[in-house]
Scaffold this active site. Structure first.
Site, PDB file in Angstrom:
ATOM      1  N   TYR A  90      61.487  56.397  70.013  1.00  0.00           N
ATOM      2  CA  TYR A  90      60.827  56.730  71.276  1.00  0.00           C
ATOM      3  C   TYR A  90      61.288  55.776  72.389  1.00  0.00           C
ATOM      4  O   TYR A  90      61.661  56.207  73.485  1.00  0.00           O
ATOM      5  CB  TYR A  90      59.322  56.623  71.056  1.00  0.00           C
ATOM      6  CG  TYR A  90      58.437  56.837  72.256  1.00  0.00           C
ATOM      7  CD1 TYR A  90      58.403  58.051  72.929  1.00  0.00           C
ATOM      8  CD2 TYR A  90      57.588  55.816  72.688  1.00  0.00           C
ATOM      9  CE1 TYR A  90      57.545  58.239  74.008  1.00  0.00           C
ATOM     10  CE2 TYR A  90      56.729  56.001  73.756  1.00  0.00           C
ATOM     11  CZ  TYR A  90      56.716  57.220  74.420  1.00  0.00           C
ATOM     12  OH  TYR A  90      55.870  57.400  75.483  1.00  0.00           O
TER      13      TYR A  90
ATOM     14  N   ASP B 183      58.910  76.339  76.085  1.00  0.00           N
ATOM     15  CA  ASP B 183      59.537  75.304  75.265  1.00  0.00           C
ATOM     16  C   ASP B 183      60.484  74.564  76.203  1.00  0.00           C
ATOM     17  O   ASP B 183      61.406  75.166  76.768  1.00  0.00           O
ATOM     18  CB  ASP B 183      60.302  75.987  74.119  1.00  0.00           C
ATOM     19  CG  ASP B 183      61.094  74.998  73.278  1.00  0.00           C
ATOM     20  OD1 ASP B 183      61.182  73.802  73.655  1.00  0.00           O
ATOM     21  OD2 ASP B 183      61.638  75.423  72.244  1.00  0.00           O
TER      22      ASP B 183
HETATM   23  C1  AKB Z   1      52.595  55.461  72.469  1.00  0.00           C
HETATM   24  O1  AKB Z   1      51.777  54.702  71.912  1.00  0.00           O
HETATM   25  O2  AKB Z   1      53.600  55.908  71.914  1.00  0.00           O
HETATM   26  C2  AKB Z   1      52.371  55.791  73.921  1.00  0.00           C
HETATM   27  C3  AKB Z   1      53.110  54.876  74.852  1.00  0.00           C
HETATM   28  C4  AKB Z   1      52.697  53.469  74.979  1.00  0.00           C
HETATM   29  O3  AKB Z   1      54.028  55.289  75.483  1.00  0.00           O
HETATM   30  N1  AKB Z   1      50.975  55.769  74.233  1.00  0.00           N
END
Ligand code: AKB
Length: 316
Positions: A144, A54
């Site tokens: 993200y 992990d």
């Molecule tokens: C996503 O779609 O989240 C990934 C990226 C573009 O980092 N493939």
């Protein structure tokens, strides 16, 4: 002298599966240690050294680094764009604390070199969308993207303040036939091939004219190992490099697939991933990576589609 090892963390994912295979071929099976928290393929687990890990467990990571005499780490464990929107806090924790665990090992002199992937997700709706330059406005509006931008800043910081040799690429969407993507916005560009061959039809979760930067996996793996092998003084950007392969929309990809599967049909039902795609660049300028460490993609849309279809058919 004890073997100096390369450690791939997150080896069960889309990139990890192929990277481990290539690293084992290139440097020898005994030189590469693969790890994941779960779901690594049989080939990753059985064809060489493998340990469960992990990425948030810093103590176990340190134990493995010492036990296997690890000198290089490829840190691939992360939650991607679509999943991260559903799991906001755990995505932030995994994406950031995992990176700190590895950067701190390098800062403390236990490992010599770190690879950490960034993404086109570091850009946002205010970024110029066409031919997005290396340095530009960066205001990501996804969990993200925010984690990747923060990670880039930390990589550069650890390089400047502590001399950590960290290298990074901003991956576009990655397309390959050897492993499945998981939880990304660009995943449609892999699913479409399997559905086209299996059922002759595909329902796209992105609208027909959504252009995104993409890359074929052989190019991505070559770039990943290439940036790690480049002389340290050629790596001038210690946040992350733009990297381009091709750019297409679902409609263009479907038309290219139809050249090989004439009866293939596509329909469109955009979902929540559409907003993420709309916030990202349509195409990328990677001239800085080309100049600094000689990067150049081999595959374009037609050569990628031909190769994907041939290989998926062989595997069926
Ligand atoms: C996503 O779609 O989240 C990934 C990226 C573009 O980092 N493939």
């Amino acid at each position: 002298m004890a073997t100096e090892r390369i450690f791939v963390i997150g080896a069960g994912g889309q990139i990890g599966t192929e990277l481990v295979e290539k690293l084992r071929q290139t440097y020898g099976v005994d030189t590469v240690l693969a790890s994941d928290i779960k779901r690594a393929s049989q080939s990753v687990k059985e064809n060489g050294l493998y340990e469960d890990l992990d990425v948030l467990d810093g103590e176990r990571m340190l134990e493995l680094v010492k036990k296997y005499n690890v000198k290089q780490v490829y840190l691939l464990a992360a939650l991607l764009s679509a999943t991260a929107e559903q799991k906001v806090k755990s995505a932030w924790k995994l994406n950031m604390d995992g990176l700190f665990n590895v950067l701190d090992l390098a800062k403390d002199g236990l490992i010599d070199k770190v690879y950490w992937p960034s993404s086109i997700a570091v850009f946002g709706p205010t970024t110029p969308r066409q031919n997005t330059p290396q340095q530009t406005v960066m205001e990501p509006n996804t969990v993200y993207g925010i984690s990747k931008l923060a990670g880039e800043r930390w990589c550069e910081y650890y390089h400047q303040k502590f001399g950590v040799d960290v290298r990074s690429i901003r991956y576009p969407g990655l397309i390959g036939y050897k492993s499945d993507p998981g939880g990304g916005t660009t995943d449609y560009a892999v699913h479409i091939f399997h559905q086209a061959i299996l059922n002759g039809t595909y329902e796209s979760f992105l609208a027909e004219s959504t252009y995104l930067p993409m890359m074929y996996m052989p190019d991505a793996i070559r770039a990943t190992i290439g940036i790690m092998e480049a002389p340290s003084d050629s790596i001038k950007v210690r946040s992350s490099y733009n990297m381009a392969g091709m750019s297409f929309s679902p409609k263009e990809l479907a038309l290219e697939i139809k050249k090989h599967i004439p009866d293939f049909t596509i329909s469109y039902k955009p979902d929540s991933r559409q907003a993420i795609a709309d916030s990202w660049p349509a195409s990328i300028d990677d001239s800085v990576a080309q100049k600094d460490w000689g990067w150049k993609a081999d595959y374009d849309l037609s050569s990628m589609v031909k190769d994907m279809i041939e290989n998926i058919r062989v595997g069926d």
